[in-house]
Design a protein around this motif. Structure first.
Motif, PDB file in Angstrom:
ATOM      1  N   TRP A   8       0.961  -0.941  -0.201  1.00  0.00           N
ATOM      2  CA  TRP A   8      -0.347   0.012  -0.487  1.00  0.00           C
ATOM      3  C   TRP A   8       0.783   0.945  -0.224  1.00  0.00           C
ATOM      4  O   TRP A   8       0.668   1.731  -0.512  1.00  0.00           O
ATOM      5  CB  TRP A   8      -1.335   0.120   1.130  1.00  0.00           C
ATOM      6  N   ASN A  25       3.201   0.602  -3.962  1.00  0.00           N
ATOM      7  CA  ASN A  25       2.592   0.165  -5.301  1.00  0.00           C
ATOM      8  C   ASN A  25       1.544   1.445  -5.351  1.00  0.00           C
ATOM      9  O   ASN A  25       1.442   2.408  -6.421  1.00  0.00           O
ATOM     10  CB  ASN A  25       1.556  -0.608  -5.429  1.00  0.00           C
ATOM     11  N   PHE A  26       0.685   1.708  -4.074  1.00  0.00           N
ATOM     12  CA  PHE A  26       0.343   2.884  -4.363  1.00  0.00           C
ATOM     13  C   PHE A  26       0.333   4.522  -3.852  1.00  0.00           C
ATOM     14  O   PHE A  26       0.218   5.125  -4.805  1.00  0.00           O
ATOM     15  CB  PHE A  26      -1.493   2.368  -3.694  1.00  0.00           C
ATOM     16  N   GLY A  69      -3.827   5.321  -9.752  1.00  0.00           N
ATOM     17  CA  GLY A  69      -4.500   4.295  -8.212  1.00  0.00           C
ATOM     18  C   GLY A  69      -5.617   3.429  -9.078  1.00  0.00           C
ATOM     19  O   GLY A  69      -5.587   2.433  -8.789  1.00  0.00           O
ATOM     20  N   GLU A  99      -3.479   0.652 -10.422  1.00  0.00           N
ATOM     21  CA  GLU A  99      -2.843  -0.410  -9.665  1.00  0.00           C
ATOM     22  C   GLU A  99      -3.785  -0.973  -8.800  1.00  0.00           C
ATOM     23  O   GLU A  99      -3.530  -2.409  -9.162  1.00  0.00           O
ATOM     24  CB  GLU A  99      -2.450   0.698  -8.923  1.00  0.00           C
ATOM     25  N   LEU A 100      -5.023  -0.483  -8.871  1.00  0.00           N
ATOM     26  CA  LEU A 100      -6.220  -1.441  -8.352  1.00  0.00           C
ATOM     27  C   LEU A 100      -6.800  -2.458  -9.132  1.00  0.00           C
ATOM     28  O   LEU A 100      -7.586  -3.249  -8.661  1.00  0.00           O
ATOM     29  CB  LEU A 100      -7.733  -0.902  -8.302  1.00  0.00           C
TER      30      LEU A 100
END
Lengths: 299, 461
Positions: B132, B135-136, B391, B394-395
């Motif tokens: 988290w 990557n985010f 985002g 990535e989601l």
């Protein structure tokens, strides 16, 4: 082409003495088209000078040469400040003409920063002063007081011009929201914020109603009185031209056909034939006069 | 009168709707019948066989007929009525709630961003926080920073730059090469990378800024490609497409984030984990992004920032007011490039590996898309767009449950570009000027009024 008698033989006018702008033998050619043909005239210091003529006569081209948007093909444009500093405008790039030679202009089709507020428009006009005060941005980023003071002064000047043009109430509105007449006034206010020595107005009264154009006259006379700025304007509205100008220059096909006081120009048969026109019953009288002039020139 | 007329015009006319829906169905049948209904396949004997799928065609055509019918009878009349309703009530300006949101959104999100790693770590523990934060958090913040940097060029000065990633590459390779060859520390190379990128920005700018609009866009695009091709082909210098690996990591005042005795974990007697380094990087990129935001916000209120915006509005008027437009454009270009250089050197330090692969035109396009989607010139809008675009990507990796529906071969991240495209079309229909379409004035006399985006120009290069 017939060689008409030039005004050089006419009695000297006050604007010939130490003019703010002297245009000397300026030519502007676009390929084969001669837009401005051997044009010479002087803009008197503190005068309101009008440049008139039919559409396509080359008035705006002359403006573009003076303000550096065009480089004249040939000729000289000499600007002299009250302080005595002289600039040859044909040798300077456009932004330097505004920044150094202090010539400001407005545009025939209004060019405001429509997405910025009135106040922002007037601050952009003071860019060079503020840029110096912000130490080319570096001191400004640090938020030093010198810049804040300079900005305060700039805002004061902007307020002064908003007051003069009657736009104070709308200072925080975007310029694009203003009605047409107010946009014209704002453009003049913005040009005046650069503290010009010579203000060039391209058809300031175009699209104004009679009341607005009377207000414009008052504004321009006020600028001449209090700011001592010389004004050069292109205009089709004869009520503006004849009422406020001290000196009128008439162009046709890029050539100057008359140059004098409003009353001189108004009665000049060539101007009447080319531009002003007369009532039907007077046409023959004017044509006669014109023939006499042409014959006189030929013999 | 007028209201009645339009209501009648948009009101549900069932017969016409049925006719229209059936016609749409016919068109759909003609299109999808051969395309979907007939499928050629090889059978067991390697012969070409036609498989007929009329059920599927019927489903598609049915959906279209019903959908079209509902659109005509329910959705569009409702929308027209809403529009009518909106135009009849006078515009009373934004409500107090909206004002409060726009006033407090930016500070609140900055506080949230500072607390974000703490929240994640306390919820998921150090190991669980890795994904988290990295990557985010870091990934999105890099793009927020790039978006804000490009916002100076595209959003404020109105110069369409399609080769922005070139400056990102210059920053990344500056750090990668100088740190691995000369062992210089990140903290020296960070400003240097910015300066190098800015210099490249000026070098590109001088010949190019005479161009306007589409021409400028094409040349900047070419510049981006040139940089990438030089990186690939100048093998002696850049190691070609293999890239540069084992780039030194960032240190915190000389403290390394590794398992060595004088490393961060040992020094503070903490269990060894790679999460510390990630959290450190997170705060580093957060501060860099906030620096970009701070400088941009500050510059907007200075003469140079106003000149950028004036340039976007009308270049000729700028010149008539004595503004040197070439210099003004160059400062915008150089400053935008500098922030890309900072972001690039951070990127190299974070990955520990750079190759030309990371600096393709796609990256430039994504950054431009972030700026346009966010609303040109708006800091909050650009940040929101970066969160949505990066985002969102990535989601898609997280949507493993979709495999249970679509089968094991289904990889949602393969559909990234498709979803991007659809999302962008949708946003541009509903919000043609981006998420935040209004402009904040930089100064006001008595009252700060937000300027509607319809008056603000996009610039012509």
């Amino acid at each position: 082409m017939v060689d008409l008698p030039s005004n050089e033989t006419a009695p000297a006018h006050p604007w010939e003495n130490s003019p703010v702008l002297a245009v000397e033998h300026v030519f502007m050619r676009f390929g084969g088209l001669v837009a401005v043909n051997d044009l010479s005239f002087s803009v008197g210091r503190g005068d309101i000078t009008a440049l008139i003529g039919p559409n396509g006569a080359g008035k705006t081209t002359v403006f573009n040469c003076i303000t550096g948007f065009y480089k004249p093909t040939q000729g000289m444009l000499r600007l002299e400040h009250a302080s005595g500093a002289t600039f040859l405008l044909e040798r300077m790039p456009d932004f330097r003409i505004s920044a150094k030679a202090k010539v400001a202009r407005t545009f025939q089709n209004i060019r405001l920063f429509s997405g910025m507020t009135l106040l922002e428009n007037l601050l952009v006009a003071q860019h060079n002063t503020l840029m110096l005060a912000s130490g080319m941005t570096i001191l400004g980023v640090l938020g030093l007081p010198a810049y804040r003071n300079a900005e305060k002064k700039a805002v004061e000047r902007a307020k002064y011009w908003l007051d003069k043009t009657g736009l104070t109430a709308r200072a925080d509105d975007p310029a694009g929201d203003l009605p047409y007449g107010a946009q014209r006034r704002l453009e003049i206010a913005r040009a005046m914020c650069t503290e010009p020595e010579l203000l060039c107005l391209d058809e300031p009264a175009a699209g104004l109603n009679p009341r607005e154009s009377a207000e414009l006259n008052a504004l321009l006379l006020g600028i001449r009185e209090t700011e001592k700025t010389s004004i050069l304007l292109i205009e089709h509205d004869m009520s503006v031209v004849m009422e406020i100008s001290d000196h009128v220059i008439v162009l046709e096909y890029g050539t100057k056909i008359a140059d004098g006081t409003p009353s001189e120009v108004r009665n000049d048969p060539r101007v009447i034939a080319a531009y002003l026109g007369v009532d039907d019953e007077e046409v023959e009288i004017v044509e006669e006069k014109l023939d006499q002039i042409i014959e006189g020139a030929a013999s | 009168m007028a209201a009645e007329g339009t209501a009648n015009k948009h009101g549900p006319d069932i017969a016409a709707a049925v006719k229209d829906a059936l016609l749409s169905g016919l068109v759909a049948l003609a299109l999808f019948g051969p395309l979907v209904g007939l499928r050629t396949e090889q059978n067991i004997r390697n012969e070409l066989a036609i498989q007929q799928r009329w059920g599927l065609v019927a489903a598609i055509v049915g959906t279209i007929v019903v959908g079209r019918f509902l659109l005509l009878t329910l959705v569009w009349p409702a929308m027209a009525a809403r529009k009518q309703h909106q135009s009849t009530i006078p515009d009373t300006g934004p409500s107090t709630l909206r004002q409060a949101v726009s006033r407090w959104f930016a500070p609140a999100s900055v506080v949230f961003l500072f607390l974000y790693p703490v929240l994640i770590v306390s919820a998921l523990g150090f190991q669980g926080s890795l994904k988290w934060v990295d990557n985010f958090g870091i990934q999105i913040l890099i793009y927020v920073m790039l978006g804000w940097g490009l916002n100076i060029v595209v959003g404020l000065a109105g110069l369409l730059d399609l080769g922005y990633v070139a400056f990102y590459a210059v920053g990344a390779y500056s750090y990668a090469l100088l740190s691995s060859h000369f062992g210089l520390s990140f903290w020296i190379l960070l400003p240097m990378a910015g300066i190098f990128a800015a210099l490249w920005g000026i070098m590109l700018g001088f010949p190019v800024l005479r161009l306007r609009g589409d021409y400028l866009a094409i040349v900047t695009l070419a510049f981006g490609e040139i940089i990438r091709l030089v990186l690939i082909n100048w093998r002696d210098f850049t190691n070609g497409s293999t890239g540069i690996s084992s780039i030194p990591k960032v240190t915190l005042f000389g403290i390394k984030f590794d398992a060595s005795p004088d490393g961060f974990a040992k020094m503070f007697d903490l269990p060894i984990s790679s999460a510390y380094y990630k959290i450190f990087l997170y705060y580093l990129i957060l501060l860099l992004a906030l620096l970009t935001a701070f400088v941009t916000i500050r510059l907007r209120k200075l003469p140079v920032g106003r000149a950028w915006e004036a340039l976007r509005e009308d270049e000729i008027a700028c010149r008539s007011l004595g503004i040197n437009t070439t210099n003004t454009k160059l400062t915008a270009f150089a400053l935008g490039a500098m922030f890309a250089g900072f972001a690039g050197s951070f990127f190299a330090a974070r990955q520990g590996f750079v190759s030309p692969e990371s600096f393709t035109f796609m990256e430039s396009a994504i950054i431009v898309a972030i700026v346009v989607l966010g609303g040109m010139g708006s800091m909050v809008g650009v940040a929101l767009a970066a969160v949505a675009m990066i985002g969102g990507t990535e989601l898609l990796r997280e949507l493993d449950f979709l495999k249970t529906i679509f089968g094991d071969n289904f990889d949602p991240s393969q559909f990234r570009m498709l979803i991007f495209g659809l999302a962008m079309v949708a946003v541009m229909i509903w919000k043609p000027r981006g998420f935040v379409s209004s402009r904040d004035p930089t100064i006001f006399l008595s009252e700060k009024k937000v300027i509607s985006g319809s008056l603000v120009k996009e610039g012509h290069g």
